[in-house]
Motif scaffolding. Structure first.
Motif, PDB file in Angstrom:
ATOM      1  N   UNK A 177      37.212  32.748  29.241  1.00 15.17           N
ATOM      2  CA  UNK A 177      36.359  31.548  29.404  1.00 15.17           C
ATOM      3  C   UNK A 177      36.313  31.407  31.024  1.00 15.17           C
ATOM      4  N   UNK A 178      37.624  31.148  31.560  1.00 11.73           N
ATOM      5  CA  UNK A 178      37.864  31.315  33.145  1.00 11.73           C
ATOM      6  C   UNK A 178      36.904  32.415  33.953  1.00 11.73           C
ATOM      7  N   UNK A 179      37.162  33.634  33.217  1.00 12.38           N
ATOM      8  CA  UNK A 179      36.917  34.713  33.999  1.00 12.38           C
ATOM      9  C   UNK A 179      35.412  34.657  33.907  1.00 12.38           C
ATOM     10  N   UNK A 180      34.635  34.533  32.585  1.00 12.79           N
ATOM     11  CA  UNK A 180      33.355  34.334  32.504  1.00 12.79           C
ATOM     12  C   UNK A 180      32.663  33.459  33.745  1.00 12.79           C
ATOM     13  N   UNK A 181      33.147  32.189  33.783  1.00 10.87           N
ATOM     14  CA  UNK A 181      32.869  31.286  34.691  1.00 10.87           C
ATOM     15  C   UNK A 181      32.658  31.938  36.111  1.00 10.87           C
ATOM     16  N   UNK A 182      33.576  32.638  36.255  1.00 15.70           N
ATOM     17  CA  UNK A 182      33.947  33.304  37.606  1.00 15.70           C
ATOM     18  C   UNK A 182      32.585  34.511  37.905  1.00 15.70           C
ATOM     19  N   UNK A 183      32.520  35.307  36.845  1.00 16.83           N
ATOM     20  CA  UNK A 183      31.713  36.328  36.874  1.00 16.83           C
ATOM     21  C   UNK A 183      30.184  35.521  36.928  1.00 16.83           C
ATOM     22  N   UNK A 184      30.076  34.488  36.363  1.00 17.22           N
ATOM     23  CA  UNK A 184      28.632  33.998  36.404  1.00 17.22           C
ATOM     24  C   UNK A 184      28.661  32.989  37.812  1.00 17.22           C
ATOM     25  N   UNK A 185      29.354  33.124  38.505  1.00 11.04           N
ATOM     26  CA  UNK A 185      29.350  32.589  39.883  1.00 11.04           C
ATOM     27  C   UNK A 185      29.413  30.758  39.542  1.00 11.04           C
ATOM     28  N   UNK A 241      33.944  26.239  40.072  1.00  7.60           N
ATOM     29  CA  UNK A 241      34.320  25.229  39.863  1.00  7.60           C
ATOM     30  C   UNK A 241      34.691  24.919  38.094  1.00  7.60           C
ATOM     31  N   UNK A 242      33.648  25.665  37.193  1.00  7.49           N
ATOM     32  CA  UNK A 242      34.257  25.681  35.829  1.00  7.49           C
ATOM     33  C   UNK A 242      35.277  26.554  35.826  1.00  7.49           C
ATOM     34  N   UNK A 243      35.617  27.490  36.383  1.00  2.00           N
ATOM     35  CA  UNK A 243      36.685  28.587  36.388  1.00  2.00           C
ATOM     36  C   UNK A 243      37.903  27.815  36.659  1.00  2.00           C
ATOM     37  N   UNK A 244      37.841  27.323  37.749  1.00  2.00           N
ATOM     38  CA  UNK A 244      38.954  26.573  38.196  1.00  2.00           C
ATOM     39  C   UNK A 244      39.380  25.375  37.116  1.00  2.00           C
ATOM     40  N   UNK A 245      38.588  24.744  36.748  1.00  2.00           N
ATOM     41  CA  UNK A 245      38.616  23.714  35.590  1.00  2.00           C
ATOM     42  C   UNK A 245      39.245  23.994  34.354  1.00  2.00           C
ATOM     43  N   UNK A 246      38.695  25.151  34.085  1.00  2.00           N
ATOM     44  CA  UNK A 246      39.339  25.990  32.723  1.00  2.00           C
ATOM     45  C   UNK A 246      40.586  26.369  33.089  1.00  2.00           C
ATOM     46  N   UNK A 247      40.921  27.116  34.158  1.00  2.00           N
ATOM     47  CA  UNK A 247      42.218  27.662  34.597  1.00  2.00           C
ATOM     48  C   UNK A 247      43.281  26.267  34.381  1.00  2.00           C
TER      49      UNK A 247
END
Length: 182
Positions: free
Chosen positions: A33-41, A44-50
């Motif tokens: 999920x975090x990686x998907x957020x990163x790939x979708x630019x 902030x959501x990626x960091x929150x997930x991780x």
């Protein structure tokens, strides 16, 4: 967001992914999920997930420390503080790692200008391998806040510990105390 700022997050995500690939499936779902957020630019959501979904344990403390350091360098101090406080709160850390995390938290506070919190965090590092670095940071705080008596005490301790000569600085602090008393 520029690509060069996103690159460290992607590298971190890959590292977390490698680690999680060796762990249970539930954690892997959060990594994905975090990686998907990163790939979708959506950094902030990626960091929150991780940060919020991946449990801190002794096996991934270094990953969380790297994430906290990255956030501090990016100027996202509130998030960096959250990461480091989270490590201290949830992980069962050996003494050396706990001191390292405490120093990282103090650096977060210093960069954020939260001098009272930085001072409290640094004082916890007395008699640790980070004691000299903590005392130098405390000296800077006391100079900045014009707390000359505390600056004199720290400078005296540093000099007694053979961490350089602080004679000139101590003389200046005594002059400041005399001037204030006048």
């Amino acid at each position: 967001m520029s690509d060069w700022l996103l690159l460290p997050l992607i590298v971190l995500a890959i590292g977390v992914g490698w680690y999680l690939g060796r762990r249970e499936r539930k954690s892997s779902r959060y990594y994905e999920l975090g990686l998907r957020h990163l790939l979708n630019d959506e950094p902030d959501q990626a960091v929150a997930t991780l940060v919020t979904e991946l449990n801190v344990d002794n096996d991934n403390v270094d990953t969380h420390l790297a994430l906290g350091g990255l956030l501090r360098r990016r100027g996202e101090l509130e998030k960096a503080v959250f990461v480091h406080e989270n490590i201290l709160k949830w992980a069962r850390l050996d003494q050396a790692t706990r001191h390292n995390v405490q120093m990282e938290l103090a650096r977060d506070y210093l960069q954020a200008g939260l001098l009272d919190r930085a001072e409290a965090a640094l004082l916890k590092l007395d008699n640790t391998p980070f004691a000299t670095e903590a005392q130098l940071a405390l000296l800077a705080i006391f100079e900045r806040s014009r707390d000359w008596e505390k600056a004199i005490n720290i400078a005296t301790r540093l000099e007694a510990g053979q961490h350089g000569s602080f004679t000139g600085r101590r003389a200046h602090y005594h002059c400041e105390v005399a001037e204030a008393a006048r």
